[in-house]
Motif scaffolding. Sequence first.
Motif, PDB file in Angstrom:
ATOM      1  N   GLY A 142       0.795  -1.229   0.000  1.00 46.91           N
ATOM      2  CA  GLY A 142       0.000   0.000   0.000  1.00 46.91           C
ATOM      3  C   GLY A 142       0.819   1.267   0.000  1.00 46.91           C
ATOM      4  O   GLY A 142       0.840   2.001  -0.972  1.00 46.91           O
ATOM      5  N   ILE A 160      -4.476  -2.415  -4.692  1.00 44.38           N
ATOM      6  CA  ILE A 160      -3.969  -2.411  -3.316  1.00 44.38           C
ATOM      7  C   ILE A 160      -4.998  -3.124  -2.454  1.00 44.38           C
ATOM      8  O   ILE A 160      -6.144  -2.688  -2.362  1.00 44.38           O
ATOM      9  CB  ILE A 160      -3.739  -0.962  -2.848  1.00 44.38           C
ATOM     10  N   TYR A 161      -4.598  -4.248  -1.852  1.00 47.20           N
ATOM     11  CA  TYR A 161      -5.566  -5.010  -1.054  1.00 47.20           C
ATOM     12  C   TYR A 161      -5.158  -5.081   0.412  1.00 47.20           C
ATOM     13  O   TYR A 161      -5.855  -5.685   1.221  1.00 47.20           O
ATOM     14  CB  TYR A 161      -5.756  -6.422  -1.638  1.00 47.20           C
ATOM     15  N   TRP A 168      -3.075   3.618 -17.105  1.00 47.16           N
ATOM     16  CA  TRP A 168      -2.813   2.943 -15.835  1.00 47.16           C
ATOM     17  C   TRP A 168      -3.955   3.185 -14.862  1.00 47.16           C
ATOM     18  O   TRP A 168      -4.709   4.144 -14.991  1.00 47.16           O
ATOM     19  CB  TRP A 168      -1.504   3.452 -15.212  1.00 47.16           C
ATOM     20  N   GLY A 169      -4.042   2.293 -13.901  1.00 45.34           N
ATOM     21  CA  GLY A 169      -4.996   2.458 -12.822  1.00 45.34           C
ATOM     22  C   GLY A 169      -4.422   1.897 -11.536  1.00 45.34           C
ATOM     23  O   GLY A 169      -3.673   0.914 -11.551  1.00 45.34           O
ATOM     24  N   VAL A 170      -4.736   2.567 -10.436  1.00 43.18           N
ATOM     25  CA  VAL A 170      -4.419   2.064  -9.108  1.00 43.18           C
ATOM     26  C   VAL A 170      -5.735   2.090  -8.351  1.00 43.18           C
ATOM     27  O   VAL A 170      -6.485   3.072  -8.464  1.00 43.18           O
ATOM     28  CB  VAL A 170      -3.372   2.951  -8.399  1.00 43.18           C
ATOM     29  N   GLY A 171      -6.055   1.048  -7.641  1.00 43.64           N
ATOM     30  CA  GLY A 171      -7.320   1.057  -6.939  1.00 43.64           C
ATOM     31  C   GLY A 171      -7.307   0.126  -5.753  1.00 43.64           C
ATOM     32  O   GLY A 171      -6.376  -0.659  -5.572  1.00 43.64           O
ATOM     33  N   GLY A 172      -8.343   0.226  -4.947  1.00 45.06           N
ATOM     34  CA  GLY A 172      -8.508  -0.699  -3.844  1.00 45.06           C
ATOM     35  C   GLY A 172      -9.111  -2.005  -4.354  1.00 45.06           C
ATOM     36  O   GLY A 172      -9.840  -2.014  -5.346  1.00 45.06           O
ATOM     37  N   LEU A 188     -10.931  -5.629  -2.730  1.00 47.04           N
ATOM     38  CA  LEU A 188     -11.412  -6.360  -1.557  1.00 47.04           C
ATOM     39  C   LEU A 188     -12.152  -7.596  -2.027  1.00 47.04           C
ATOM     40  O   LEU A 188     -12.808  -7.578  -3.061  1.00 47.04           O
ATOM     41  CB  LEU A 188     -12.414  -5.514  -0.782  1.00 47.04           C
TER      42      LEU A 188
END
Lengths: 375, 375
Positions: free
Chosen positions: A242, A277-278, A296-300, A302
Amino acid sequence: MRSLVTDQAEVQVSLEALDVPVPGPDQVLIRVEAAPINPSDLGLLFAGADLSKATAGGTADRPVIRAPLPPAAARATRQRVGQPLPCGNEGAGTVVATGSSDAVRRLAGKTVAVAGGGMYAQYQCADAAFCLVLPAGVDAVAGAASFVNPMTVLGMVETMRDEGHTALIHTAAASNLGQMLNRVCIEDGIPLISIVRSAAQVKLLTGQGAQHVLDSTTESFMDDLTAAIAETSATIAFDAVGGGLLASRILTCMEAALSAGSPYSRYGSPIHKQVYIYGSLDRGTTDLTRNFGFAWGVGGWLLTPFLAKAGLPRITAMRERVAASLTTTFASSYAGRLSLAEALQPDAAATYARTATGTKYLIIPNENATAAAAR
Amino acid sequence: MRSLVTDQAEVQVSLEALDVPVPGPDQVLIRVEAAPINPSDLGLLFAGADLSKATAGGTADRPVIRAPLPPAAARATRQRVGQPLPCGNEGAGTVVATGSSDAVRRLAGKTVAVAGGGMYAQYQCADAAFCLVLPAGVDAVAGAASFVNPMTVLGMVETMRDEGHTALIHTAAASNLGQMLNRVCIEDGIPLISIVRSAAQVKLLTGQGAQHVLDSTTESFMDDLTAAIAETSATIAFDAVGGGLLASRILTCMEAALSAGSPYSRYGSPIHKQVYIYGSLDRGTTDLTRNFGFAWGVGGWLLTPFLAKAGLPRITAMRERVAASLTTTFASSYAGRLSLAEALQPDAAATYARTATGTKYLIIPNENATAAAAR
């Protein structure tokens, strides 16, 4: 076990004596025999408190651990102030009572695993529909962690496929979850790049058949990662860290591998690069240098929303795969076992809350402290 | 006009004398009469150079501007070293020659706009299929910027709809593009939250009918933004700033608005929150505090891949909407006009490269420096 955040920016984790609950018509009552302490349990348990300042209180049978919350943690947990929350996402045990419906009665006496919350308890009720009956030869200890890590690992692989990628990058990859992902990727023939933080962890994973294991603390890490991406075409990563620059460095290396040999484009490669990001092993800010084009992508990420999107038939297939290989592909290993009371000792908490490789513990709620300590 | 990055970490922008090009069978030759300097042109033009250290060279007619590249800019532009690249994404002018095909011949004499690159030139060939014939009453100056900003604005609105959102947040919102987006959102009844950096910019946009304009430099910004999100349900933002904490602050406010009144969940609101970064006014790292649950994404957004996904019928509809309102909804305003030679003076470059509100310039390639300066 209950976790309470006070309006004095303190967390208090304690044991509460309750009557054994009575299952509803479609529920079972489980005598909980084993429940893992997953990283995903720690946020609820300790609310981001500074455990180096934890103090012990209460009695030997009914200990209380208290620890102060840094300002950011206090802000982030404002909404739970004053509510004692039950802890423990998953676990396994024996069905000792059932509700009245016929479908539920046939679970009587079975050993089941469930992820219904509140599993750091001697007894817990759960909806029968969510219980996984453990196959013959799998006891509660072996089946305790049959949901969170196995389904997360399979969810990552399914997400990779759903989004059109063919290879994976994983960070903090020497974890129980990382080792499990390595076994699943070997089984499924999916190229996996495992990023770890020490030579010992490289050795651990290569010893388990991993092909691409990179130590992010080495000088050559960026070059090695770029080369591994060029070889595998891994354009999706799952990051448990993270904070810091790791997600950004992964995107930078993806872009370097994708744009190598192409004519210059100021907008970068058109191929989409994704980091999910988990986890939050590093609670600092995620810093993105954005030197990797615009695709590009960054994400959460779950597990729960993934499962909600996946739908029941797919979830059932995933669970069946897990149940069939609980002692092999989906096995967990533990550094030790703790009673409920032992889990509330500051020293024990400081150890398992480190979430370092090899510090995963199992709570055994129905043994007394002496018996667990003797092991 | 050509931009060259040297292996000495320097950018050189210069004018090159070329023969007037000959159009292919399906092409037209355009006498370029106006071409805007968009933020999206500057990256190619100056390659991230430090323009405060720019030096002038060459002659009055054929000036050369040189500027050193900081190490990060040099690394990012390694692949273009040694290649003189044509500049100017879009512009408009008169078709002075055509290819041989019948479909192309009917463009002879028309005023057309096109986004084919290399428009900072007196003459440029372009595929006829990509030319927009400007409607009666719209000259080359009014039509010069008919592609990049208008299609970007419509692309943002379409992306919002495609991804299931119903309201928008926009940063650096006092820009030409931001004012245009404000007009489109008013026309379409889309709630828009405009984030700017001064009281003067708040006044500018509210004077144009904007309902929610917030100054990110004020003390109450986070509270005001949270309240505006609660009112509009804006869960997608387009961010031209890129660096710093702005994207993160937007996500934090979205989460605060979405989770207000809900029971505590350590994983945050399940509603997806998205920020697309489409510019880089701040070239520093994007810093994400991740105090906004797990249902979030940050990613790059560019017009070209959006159009590739949208497909021709949708693009045609968007272009028709733009053409019909070029002097109203999709009008641009300029701080001034520059000849090709004037654009290469360090003082002029330092002004238009600031990309501050009210510093947008238009290049007029076919007037001599004296005539342009007289205006």
